[in-house]
Structures are given as C-alpha cells and as structure tokens.
Design a protein around this motif. Structure first.
Motif, PDB file in Angstrom:
ATOM      1  N   PHE A 162       0.862  -1.189   0.000  1.00 42.69           N
ATOM      2  CA  PHE A 162       0.000   0.000   0.000  1.00 42.69           C
ATOM      3  C   PHE A 162       0.895   1.234   0.000  1.00 42.69           C
ATOM      4  N   ASP A 165      -0.148   4.121   2.600  1.00 45.44           N
ATOM      5  CA  ASP A 165      -0.652   3.786   3.939  1.00 45.44           C
ATOM      6  C   ASP A 165       0.431   3.170   4.806  1.00 45.44           C
ATOM      7  N   LEU A 168      -3.644  -0.073   8.422  1.00 43.73           N
ATOM      8  CA  LEU A 168      -4.984  -0.338   7.926  1.00 43.73           C
ATOM      9  C   LEU A 168      -5.946  -0.323   9.105  1.00 43.73           C
ATOM     10  N   CYS A 170      -9.416  -1.422  10.088  1.00 37.39           N
ATOM     11  CA  CYS A 170     -10.383  -2.398   9.579  1.00 37.39           C
ATOM     12  C   CYS A 170     -11.632  -2.424  10.448  1.00 37.39           C
ATOM     13  N   LEU A 206     -12.346  -1.621   4.789  1.00 33.96           N
ATOM     14  CA  LEU A 206     -11.589  -0.378   4.935  1.00 33.96           C
ATOM     15  C   LEU A 206     -12.408   0.808   4.428  1.00 33.96           C
ATOM     16  N   LEU A 209      -8.887   4.120   3.511  1.00 35.08           N
ATOM     17  CA  LEU A 209      -7.662   3.777   2.781  1.00 35.08           C
ATOM     18  C   LEU A 209      -7.180   4.988   1.980  1.00 35.08           C
TER      19      LEU A 209
END
Length: 288
Positions: A162, A165, A168, A170, A206, A209
C-alpha cells in the motif's frame, strides 16, 4: 468470450459478466483464482445493486419492504453481449419485471472490459433511463491467485503493498454487518504479509484507505499484480478459509451497519443517480 492482445488473454463469462481468466501470453501465467468450488466457486463477480449484506436481508423504499441477497443479484444474471472485438467487450444487464420484485428501479448496467498493453481495465457504467432517481451501490470482487507449491512458493511468501498507507483501520463484521469495532493493522514498509488466518474473521473492511493502488507481490519471483481503483471510497480484502487467493475489492457502497434503519436512501455509501445520467467507475489490473 475471449479478448486478446500481444501480451494478455482474458476470458469473460456472460453469466454475471464475470472475468474468468487473465493469462500472460508471454510466460503462460494465470493471474486469477481457478474457482475451486471446495473453497469459492467464483473469480470476479460484480456486486450490484448492493455491496455486502442488508440488515435482516431486507431494505425499505417507498413504503415497501424488499429482499436482496448479499452483494445483490447481478452476479447471477446473464448479461447481453453488447460488443465484442479483439481487445474490448461490453456486457449489459437491464431491469425486468422480475428484478422489480426485488429492486424497484429502472437501470442499465454495463461492464466494459478493455485490454491495453499488459493491463486489463474493467469499467462499470450505470445508466438511469427513468425520471426518478436511481439508488444503487456497486463494487468489484476479483480474486487473484497466490499459488502455493508453485516454484517453491507458500501463501506466506505473498504480500500486499500500500504505497500511501502505514496502517490499515479495519471495521469488524458482525453477522455480515459493519460493527463499530475497528482493528488497526500496522504495516511494515507499507506491506501486509498474507496469512490464512488473516481472513478467519471474514473480510478486512476499509473506509479510510489512502492508497488508490495496491500491489500483490511475493518474495520468490518477479510475478506481480498492480491493482488501481481511483474513485472507490471503500475497499475490502478477503480470501476463503485456507484458499490460495486474495480478493481485492473496490466498492462504491458498503454493507449495512449493525444499527442501520434499513431505509435504502439512508444506507451508507448509496449512490444517487438522476434520470438520464450515466455513472462510471473503473478498476485496472497491471500484470508483471
């Protein structure tokens, strides 16, 4: 239905307008999951007119209550082949009396597949032929192969990258609905290593993101997929338990929240399309 250019060959099934194969012609590598029914018998379904599950399997609109299965019905319908050329195909689905029993809107949904060099682009085109606003959600669900045992690879040799990012965030699923609970996964060097148990609790959902491109790579060879999805505000990552694939799912829409009032117009992520307007979004797969 087969599309081909110098580098790639793609196969699309009119049922669900589903991408079934994406092969490299230069090294005969298959990039899509092989739809083993012991785990999951699909490869790349379209999610329409909802993404995810409805609370209680129902929604309310115009004073009536309707039922829809998780991810809607388009993935199980046979699309009309509107166009087919060497490197481009268009598949179209329209509303019918039967769809009105579950979804009281006029619509025209087209999936356009185009090969461009070493990339495949899938474009969703939603048209509202009516005078009243069309309420819908839509999303992709392509499953990319992570073949264990091939060339010495194991599932844990694969990772997702990613570029924008570092973590993450979630949203947990509770009976297929979005719960308030959020789990944070810290990424090392922007990478998420794949493990089977990562998806034992269902998909990673997500909402925040930053990346609009994700790469699927491994530590053993140079085979890779770069997946681009600008314009999709939600994203899911999923695999069936113990299966050698990972789904990268760009969504314009999301499952109901645990506390949702079940009114379609109040559904998070719902798209509102005025009469006579066509709405489009695209995702792309670039293979290496």
């Amino acid at each position: 239905m087969i599309l081909a250019n110098e580098w790639l060959e793609a196969e699309i099934n009119p049922k669900g307008a589903e991408l079934k194969h994406l092969r490299s012609k230069t090294h005969n590598h298959e990039y899509l999951w092989h739809a083993d029914s012991r785990y999951w018998a699909k490869t790349s379904p379209v999610l329409f007119p909802i993404v995810g599950a409805l609370k209680g399997g129902t929604y309310q609109y115009g004073g009536n209550t309707y039922q829809l299965p998780r991810h809607g019905f388009a993935r199980d319908e046979v699309f009309e082949v509107q166009q087919l050329s060497g490197a481009e195909a268009v598949f179209t689905l329209r509303d019918t009396d039967e769809t009105h029993n579950r979804y009281p809107f006029a619509f025209r949904l087209a999936l356009r597949y185009q090969l461009d060099g070493r990339a495949l682009r899938c474009t969703y085109e939603v048209h509202n032929p009516d005078d009243v606003p069309l309420l819908f959600s839509i999303g992709g669900h392509p499953a990319f192969a992570t073949p264990a045992g091939a060339g010495g690879l194991s599932y844990t040799d694969y990772y997702l990258e990613f570029p924008e990012d570092e973590a993450l965030h979630c949203h947990a699923l509770e009976d297929n609905l979005i719960s308030p609970e959020i789990r944070t996964i810290t990424l090392k060097n922007h990478r998420l290593p794949l493990r089977y148990d990562l998806f034992y609790g269902d998909a990673l959902v997500l909402k925040t993101l930053k990346s609009s491109e994700i790469s699927l790579r491994n530590h053993v060879n140079d085979r890779a997929v770069r997946f681009r999805f600008a314009g999709f505000p939600y994203f899911g990552i999923w695999a069936a338990k113990g299966a050698d694939f990972v789904c990268l799912e760009p969504w314009c829409g999301i499952a109901d929240a645990v506390g949702h009032n079940q009114r379609l117009e109040d559904k998070e992520g719902i798209q509102r399309l005025d009469g006579g307007i066509t709405w489009t979004r695209s995702w792309e797969v670039h293979v290496e």
